[in-house]
Design a protein around this motif. Structure first.
Motif, PDB file in Angstrom:
ATOM      1  N   UNK A   1      -0.177   5.092   4.251  1.00  0.00           N
ATOM      2  CA  UNK A   1       0.057   5.734   5.533  1.00  0.00           C
ATOM      3  C   UNK A   1      -0.571   4.892   6.639  1.00  0.00           C
ATOM      4  N   UNK A   2       0.203   4.631   7.661  1.00  0.00           N
ATOM      5  CA  UNK A   2      -0.313   3.896   8.803  1.00  0.00           C
ATOM      6  C   UNK A   2      -0.884   4.882   9.818  1.00  0.00           C
ATOM      7  N   UNK A   3      -2.105   4.610  10.247  1.00  0.00           N
ATOM      8  CA  UNK A   3      -2.723   5.459  11.254  1.00  0.00           C
ATOM      9  C   UNK A   3      -2.229   5.074  12.648  1.00  0.00           C
ATOM     10  N   UNK A   4      -2.394   5.985  13.587  1.00  0.00           N
ATOM     11  CA  UNK A   4      -1.865   5.835  14.945  1.00  0.00           C
ATOM     12  C   UNK A   4      -2.299   4.534  15.608  1.00  0.00           C
ATOM     13  N   UNK A  25      -4.131   1.148   2.926  1.00  0.00           N
ATOM     14  CA  UNK A  25      -4.823   1.475   1.695  1.00  0.00           C
ATOM     15  C   UNK A  25      -4.950   2.990   1.621  1.00  0.00           C
ATOM     16  N   UNK A  26      -5.707   3.479   0.651  1.00  0.00           N
ATOM     17  CA  UNK A  26      -5.874   4.920   0.510  1.00  0.00           C
ATOM     18  C   UNK A  26      -6.546   5.553   1.724  1.00  0.00           C
ATOM     19  N   UNK A  27      -7.553   4.869   2.276  1.00  0.00           N
ATOM     20  CA  UNK A  27      -8.344   5.487   3.338  1.00  0.00           C
ATOM     21  C   UNK A  27      -8.297   4.735   4.660  1.00  0.00           C
ATOM     22  N   UNK A  28      -7.464   3.696   4.779  1.00  0.00           N
ATOM     23  CA  UNK A  28      -7.407   2.949   6.029  1.00  0.00           C
ATOM     24  C   UNK A  28      -6.078   2.214   6.143  1.00  0.00           C
ATOM     25  N   UNK A  29      -5.784   1.790   7.356  1.00  0.00           N
ATOM     26  CA  UNK A  29      -4.655   0.896   7.606  1.00  0.00           C
ATOM     27  C   UNK A  29      -5.144  -0.172   8.565  1.00  0.00           C
ATOM     28  N   UNK A  30      -4.497  -1.341   8.529  1.00  0.00           N
ATOM     29  CA  UNK A  30      -5.012  -2.417   9.372  1.00  0.00           C
ATOM     30  C   UNK A  30      -3.918  -3.358   9.825  1.00  0.00           C
ATOM     31  N   UNK A  31      -4.243  -4.003  10.942  1.00  0.00           N
ATOM     32  CA  UNK A  31      -3.445  -5.098  11.465  1.00  0.00           C
ATOM     33  C   UNK A  31      -4.289  -6.345  11.281  1.00  0.00           C
ATOM     34  N   UNK A  50      -9.332   4.169  10.319  1.00  0.00           N
ATOM     35  CA  UNK A  50      -9.642   5.061   9.202  1.00  0.00           C
ATOM     36  C   UNK A  50      -9.093   6.473   9.400  1.00  0.00           C
ATOM     37  N   UNK A  51      -8.502   6.732  10.572  1.00  0.00           N
ATOM     38  CA  UNK A  51      -7.953   8.056  10.848  1.00  0.00           C
ATOM     39  C   UNK A  51      -6.988   7.934  12.019  1.00  0.00           C
ATOM     40  N   UNK A 104     -16.832  -2.516  17.330  1.00  0.00           N
ATOM     41  CA  UNK A 104     -16.273  -1.204  17.029  1.00  0.00           C
ATOM     42  C   UNK A 104     -15.753  -0.580  18.309  1.00  0.00           C
ATOM     43  N   UNK A 105     -14.531  -0.136  18.262  1.00  0.00           N
ATOM     44  CA  UNK A 105     -13.878   0.508  19.389  1.00  0.00           C
ATOM     45  C   UNK A 105     -13.926   2.014  19.153  1.00  0.00           C
ATOM     46  N   UNK A 106     -14.960   2.691  19.670  1.00  0.00           N
ATOM     47  CA  UNK A 106     -15.157   4.099  19.335  1.00  0.00           C
ATOM     48  C   UNK A 106     -14.548   5.082  20.336  1.00  0.00           C
ATOM     49  N   UNK A 107     -13.698   4.618  21.222  1.00  0.00           N
ATOM     50  CA  UNK A 107     -13.233   5.468  22.312  1.00  0.00           C
ATOM     51  C   UNK A 107     -11.937   6.177  21.975  1.00  0.00           C
TER      52      UNK A 107
END
Length: 140
Positions: A1-4, A25-31, A50-51, A104-107
């Motif tokens: 699953x790809x996250x937003x 992956x099971x708990x994340x998606x990435x570029x 991760x979400x 980390x982009x926490x916004x």
């Protein structure tokens, strides 16, 4: 699953005609994308989600590779100096003797793709500026 955030980053990279790969992956998606620098060579940058929020872990691995044990103290000083100097990147000397960059982009934002591209551009600039400091520490 790809996250937003992964999808939004991919959309911006595609619009900018950048080459990239997407993984999930099971708990994340990435570029994953590569950016050429003037001094530090090719920089591999990962944008990890991760979400479905906008938080993204941005990582560039192996900015410097294979630091020998006898040079790690000198490189650690250079890493700490760069960490004091650059606001948008944190340098890490890992247990394998590689220097990596993190941000980390926490916004929560509606334009995470544009922000990720901006951070990638800053990573390239910072890597180019910091690389001579790292090489001086490595080779004297």
């Amino acid at each position: 699953m790809l996250f937003r955030a992964t999808t939004e980053i991919a959309d911006v990279f595609e619009k900018e005609d950048l080459k990239f790969d997407i993984s999930d992956m099971d708990d994340s998606s990435l570029v994953e994308a590569r950016f050429n620098t003037k001094k530090a060579g090719s920089l591999r940058i990962l944008f990890i989600s991760h979400d479905d929020d906008s938080d993204v872990a941005i990582r560039a691995f192996k900015v410097v590779t294979g630091v020998p044990d006898e040079k790690r103290a000198a490189l650690l000083e250079a890493v700490n100096s760069c960490n004091d100097q650059y606001r948008f990147a944190k340098f890490i000397l890992d247990e394998d003797g590689d220097i990596n960059m993190e941000y980390d982009l926490p916004v929560e934002t509606n334009d995470v793709g544009e922000i990720a591209l901006e951070i990638a551009i800053r990573f390239v600039q910072i890597a180019d500026e910091a690389y001579p400091t790292m090489m001086k520490a490595l080779w004297g």
